[in-house]
Design a protein around this motif. Sequence first.
Motif, PDB file in Angstrom:
ATOM      1  N   THR A  57       0.803  -1.345   0.077  1.00  0.00           N
ATOM      2  CA  THR A  57       0.122  -0.075   0.012  1.00  0.00           C
ATOM      3  C   THR A  57       0.881   1.309   0.055  1.00  0.00           C
ATOM      4  O   THR A  57       0.263   2.355   0.116  1.00  0.00           O
ATOM      5  CB  THR A  57      -0.797  -0.004   1.468  1.00  0.00           C
ATOM      6  N   SER A  58       2.068   1.119  -0.250  1.00  0.00           N
ATOM      7  CA  SER A  58       3.115   2.029  -0.374  1.00  0.00           C
ATOM      8  C   SER A  58       4.341   1.807  -0.637  1.00  0.00           C
ATOM      9  O   SER A  58       4.702   0.546  -0.713  1.00  0.00           O
ATOM     10  CB  SER A  58       3.225   2.866   1.099  1.00  0.00           C
ATOM     11  N   PHE A  59       5.582   2.518  -0.987  1.00  0.00           N
ATOM     12  CA  PHE A  59       6.553   2.318  -1.149  1.00  0.00           C
ATOM     13  C   PHE A  59       7.374   1.633  -0.113  1.00  0.00           C
ATOM     14  O   PHE A  59       8.101   0.593  -0.190  1.00  0.00           O
ATOM     15  CB  PHE A  59       7.623   3.464  -1.582  1.00  0.00           C
ATOM     16  N   GLN A  60       6.840   2.295   1.387  1.00  0.00           N
ATOM     17  CA  GLN A  60       7.395   1.576   2.419  1.00  0.00           C
ATOM     18  C   GLN A  60       7.044  -0.028   2.441  1.00  0.00           C
ATOM     19  O   GLN A  60       7.727  -0.955   2.910  1.00  0.00           O
ATOM     20  CB  GLN A  60       6.727   2.325   3.481  1.00  0.00           C
ATOM     21  N   SER A  61       5.527  -0.208   2.238  1.00  0.00           N
ATOM     22  CA  SER A  61       5.366  -1.549   2.616  1.00  0.00           C
ATOM     23  C   SER A  61       5.778  -2.510   1.466  1.00  0.00           C
ATOM     24  O   SER A  61       6.042  -3.743   1.672  1.00  0.00           O
ATOM     25  CB  SER A  61       3.779  -1.791   2.748  1.00  0.00           C
ATOM     26  N   ARG A  62       5.769  -1.855   0.360  1.00  0.00           N
ATOM     27  CA  ARG A  62       6.241  -2.779  -0.997  1.00  0.00           C
ATOM     28  C   ARG A  62       7.844  -3.146  -0.582  1.00  0.00           C
ATOM     29  O   ARG A  62       8.268  -4.305  -0.769  1.00  0.00           O
ATOM     30  CB  ARG A  62       6.301  -1.971  -2.216  1.00  0.00           C
ATOM     31  N   ALA A 103       0.926   9.019   5.687  1.00  0.00           N
ATOM     32  CA  ALA A 103       0.660   9.359   4.295  1.00  0.00           C
ATOM     33  C   ALA A 103       0.266   8.317   3.176  1.00  0.00           C
ATOM     34  O   ALA A 103       0.459   8.606   2.022  1.00  0.00           O
ATOM     35  CB  ALA A 103       1.867  10.193   3.655  1.00  0.00           C
ATOM     36  N   ALA A 104      -0.435   7.525   3.875  1.00  0.00           N
ATOM     37  CA  ALA A 104      -0.269   6.031   2.648  1.00  0.00           C
ATOM     38  C   ALA A 104      -1.719   5.840   2.457  1.00  0.00           C
ATOM     39  O   ALA A 104      -2.104   4.918   1.928  1.00  0.00           O
ATOM     40  CB  ALA A 104       0.376   4.998   3.308  1.00  0.00           C
ATOM     41  N   HIS A 105      -2.887   6.756   3.210  1.00  0.00           N
ATOM     42  CA  HIS A 105      -3.996   6.100   3.271  1.00  0.00           C
ATOM     43  C   HIS A 105      -4.967   5.850   1.919  1.00  0.00           C
ATOM     44  O   HIS A 105      -5.932   5.233   1.756  1.00  0.00           O
ATOM     45  CB  HIS A 105      -5.076   7.204   4.122  1.00  0.00           C
ATOM     46  N   LEU A 106      -4.479   6.557   0.857  1.00  0.00           N
ATOM     47  CA  LEU A 106      -5.168   6.484  -0.576  1.00  0.00           C
ATOM     48  C   LEU A 106      -5.123   4.821  -0.913  1.00  0.00           C
ATOM     49  O   LEU A 106      -5.992   4.204  -0.984  1.00  0.00           O
ATOM     50  CB  LEU A 106      -4.824   7.283  -1.716  1.00  0.00           C
ATOM     51  N   GLN A 107      -3.671   4.423  -1.012  1.00  0.00           N
ATOM     52  CA  GLN A 107      -3.689   3.168  -1.491  1.00  0.00           C
ATOM     53  C   GLN A 107      -4.275   2.032  -0.520  1.00  0.00           C
ATOM     54  O   GLN A 107      -4.710   0.938  -0.700  1.00  0.00           O
ATOM     55  CB  GLN A 107      -1.991   2.542  -1.800  1.00  0.00           C
ATOM     56  N   GLU A 108      -3.898   2.502   0.833  1.00  0.00           N
ATOM     57  CA  GLU A 108      -4.444   1.557   1.864  1.00  0.00           C
ATOM     58  C   GLU A 108      -6.025   1.299   1.677  1.00  0.00           C
ATOM     59  O   GLU A 108      -6.527   0.240   2.105  1.00  0.00           O
ATOM     60  CB  GLU A 108      -3.961   2.235   3.198  1.00  0.00           C
ATOM     61  N   LYS A 109      -6.814   2.380   1.513  1.00  0.00           N
ATOM     62  CA  LYS A 109      -8.076   2.298   1.642  1.00  0.00           C
ATOM     63  C   LYS A 109      -8.784   1.539   0.370  1.00  0.00           C
ATOM     64  O   LYS A 109      -9.600   0.781   0.522  1.00  0.00           O
ATOM     65  CB  LYS A 109      -9.063   3.799   1.458  1.00  0.00           C
ATOM     66  N   ILE A 110      -7.994   1.472  -0.902  1.00  0.00           N
ATOM     67  CA  ILE A 110      -8.198   0.819  -2.162  1.00  0.00           C
ATOM     68  C   ILE A 110      -8.131  -0.717  -1.722  1.00  0.00           C
ATOM     69  O   ILE A 110      -8.693  -1.484  -1.896  1.00  0.00           O
ATOM     70  CB  ILE A 110      -7.346   1.324  -3.215  1.00  0.00           C
ATOM     71  N   VAL A 111      -6.752  -0.979  -1.138  1.00  0.00           N
ATOM     72  CA  VAL A 111      -6.447  -2.407  -0.782  1.00  0.00           C
ATOM     73  C   VAL A 111      -7.370  -2.801   0.447  1.00  0.00           C
ATOM     74  O   VAL A 111      -7.818  -4.251   0.250  1.00  0.00           O
ATOM     75  CB  VAL A 111      -5.205  -2.418  -0.408  1.00  0.00           C
ATOM     76  N   ALA A 112      -7.577  -1.929   1.408  1.00  0.00           N
ATOM     77  CA  ALA A 112      -8.561  -2.334   2.166  1.00  0.00           C
ATOM     78  C   ALA A 112     -10.046  -2.796   1.729  1.00  0.00           C
ATOM     79  O   ALA A 112     -10.759  -3.784   2.017  1.00  0.00           O
ATOM     80  CB  ALA A 112      -8.655  -1.574   3.548  1.00  0.00           C
ATOM     81  N   GLU A 113     -10.506  -2.072   0.679  1.00  0.00           N
ATOM     82  CA  GLU A 113     -11.706  -2.032   0.320  1.00  0.00           C
ATOM     83  C   GLU A 113     -11.724  -3.455  -0.637  1.00  0.00           C
ATOM     84  O   GLU A 113     -12.805  -4.024  -0.818  1.00  0.00           O
ATOM     85  CB  GLU A 113     -12.252  -0.849  -0.505  1.00  0.00           C
ATOM     86  N   ALA A 114     -10.728  -3.669  -1.165  1.00  0.00           N
ATOM     87  CA  ALA A 114     -10.612  -4.964  -2.182  1.00  0.00           C
ATOM     88  C   ALA A 114     -10.877  -5.903  -1.271  1.00  0.00           C
ATOM     89  O   ALA A 114     -10.636  -7.202  -2.221  1.00  0.00           O
ATOM     90  CB  ALA A 114      -9.561  -4.664  -3.086  1.00  0.00           C
ATOM     91  N   ALA A 115     -10.573  -6.203  -0.053  1.00  0.00           N
ATOM     92  CA  ALA A 115     -10.219  -7.303   0.850  1.00  0.00           C
ATOM     93  C   ALA A 115     -11.542  -7.926   1.193  1.00  0.00           C
ATOM     94  O   ALA A 115     -12.476  -6.980   1.534  1.00  0.00           O
ATOM     95  CB  ALA A 115      -9.376  -7.240   2.042  1.00  0.00           C
ATOM     96  N   VAL A 176       4.869  15.012  -0.379  1.00  0.00           N
ATOM     97  CA  VAL A 176       4.436  14.775  -1.705  1.00  0.00           C
ATOM     98  C   VAL A 176       4.150  13.215  -1.246  1.00  0.00           C
ATOM     99  O   VAL A 176       4.901  12.208  -1.053  1.00  0.00           O
ATOM    100  CB  VAL A 176       5.234  15.118  -2.876  1.00  0.00           C
ATOM    101  N   THR A 177       2.907  12.638  -1.493  1.00  0.00           N
ATOM    102  CA  THR A 177       2.517  11.258  -1.314  1.00  0.00           C
ATOM    103  C   THR A 177       3.128  10.215  -2.553  1.00  0.00           C
ATOM    104  O   THR A 177       3.564  10.833  -3.437  1.00  0.00           O
ATOM    105  CB  THR A 177       1.048  11.071  -1.150  1.00  0.00           C
ATOM    106  N   ASP A 178       2.895   9.069  -2.534  1.00  0.00           N
ATOM    107  CA  ASP A 178       3.475   8.149  -3.177  1.00  0.00           C
ATOM    108  C   ASP A 178       2.601   8.374  -4.626  1.00  0.00           C
ATOM    109  O   ASP A 178       3.089   7.787  -5.499  1.00  0.00           O
ATOM    110  CB  ASP A 178       3.279   6.614  -2.744  1.00  0.00           C
ATOM    111  N   ASN A 179       1.516   9.097  -4.492  1.00  0.00           N
ATOM    112  CA  ASN A 179       0.765   9.177  -5.811  1.00  0.00           C
ATOM    113  C   ASN A 179       0.939  10.431  -6.196  1.00  0.00           C
ATOM    114  O   ASN A 179       0.231  11.127  -7.043  1.00  0.00           O
ATOM    115  CB  ASN A 179      -0.801   9.013  -5.113  1.00  0.00           C
ATOM    116  N   GLY A 180       1.803  11.498  -5.683  1.00  0.00           N
ATOM    117  CA  GLY A 180       2.254  12.563  -6.182  1.00  0.00           C
ATOM    118  C   GLY A 180       1.504  13.954  -5.739  1.00  0.00           C
ATOM    119  O   GLY A 180       1.195  15.042  -6.502  1.00  0.00           O
TER     120      GLY A 180
END
Length: 233
Positions: A57-62, A103-115, A176-180
Motif C-alpha cells: 500500500t506504499s513504497f514503504q510496505s512494498r 501519508a499512505a491512506h489512498l492506496q491503503e483504502k483501495i487495498v482494504a476495500e478490495a479485501a 508529496v505522497t506516493d501518488n504525487g
Amino acid sequence: SLIEQAKQKAAFQAVDEHVLPHHRVIGVGSGSTVVHVVTRLLQRDPALNAKTVFVPTSFQSRGLLLDGGLTVGDVEQYPDIDVTIDGADECDSDLNAIKGGGAAHLQEKIVAEAAKKFVIVADYRKDSKVLGEQWKHGVPVEVVPFAWTAVMKKLQALGSKDAKLRMAMKKAGPIVTDNGNFLIDAPFGLIHEPAKLLKDIKLITGVVEVGLFCDMAEIAYFGCEDGSVIIRT
Ligand code: DER
C-alpha cells in the motif's frame, strides 16, 4: 520499547488468526506496526508464502515485502484480496479509524476495500471511544497539489480549526505522497459522526481521499503495555 512490544503482540496475533493457509492474496498496510506483520508472515512456512501474493500500500510496505523475498502484486492484477491487515492512527468503539499518519491512506483504502476482510493492528494509544480523543493531528486529507488552498478554505468552512498543509522533514516544502499529491491535516476535535464527516470532506473538489475508514474494519487488535492484547469487533 513497551509500545513496540505492544505493536508486535497485536500484529503477531492478527496474522496468526486471520492469514490462513488457504489464502492466496494478502493486503499489507503501511506504517510501523505492519513491520511486525511482515515479520510474522516471514515466520510462516516458506512453501506457503511461495504460493501467496502480497499486495502493498506504499513504497514503504512494498520495500518490506521485497526485502523479505515475498512475492509482490498490485491490486490491478489481484482485485480480490483474501485479507488486508493495516495499522491505524486511532479507532473509535465502532472501529471507525483515522488513517494517513504515514501519508499512505489512498492506496491503503483501495487495498482494504478490495479485501474480504480488513483487520486493524495497533498499540493501546490508538484505542479510543471517539475519534479525536487521542489523535490530535487531525484527519489526513490527500489533495491534488494545485487545489490545496481551495480545499483548505472548504475544510475551515466545515469547521476544521488550524488545518495545516503537511510539510516534509528531510525535503524542502510540503510532503508529496506516493501518488504525487499533497496532504492536509485537518483537526475537527471529537468526531462523533465520522461517516458524515467523511462524506462532507470527500465531496470537496480537489480532495483525492480522506483518512477516515468508516464501517470497514471487521476486527481490531490493540497491544497493551502489560503484554495483553485487546480484541474489538
Ligand atoms: O498511515 C497510515 O495509515 C498508517 O497505517 C498509520 O495509520 C499507522 O501507522 P503506525 O502503525 O506507524 O502507527
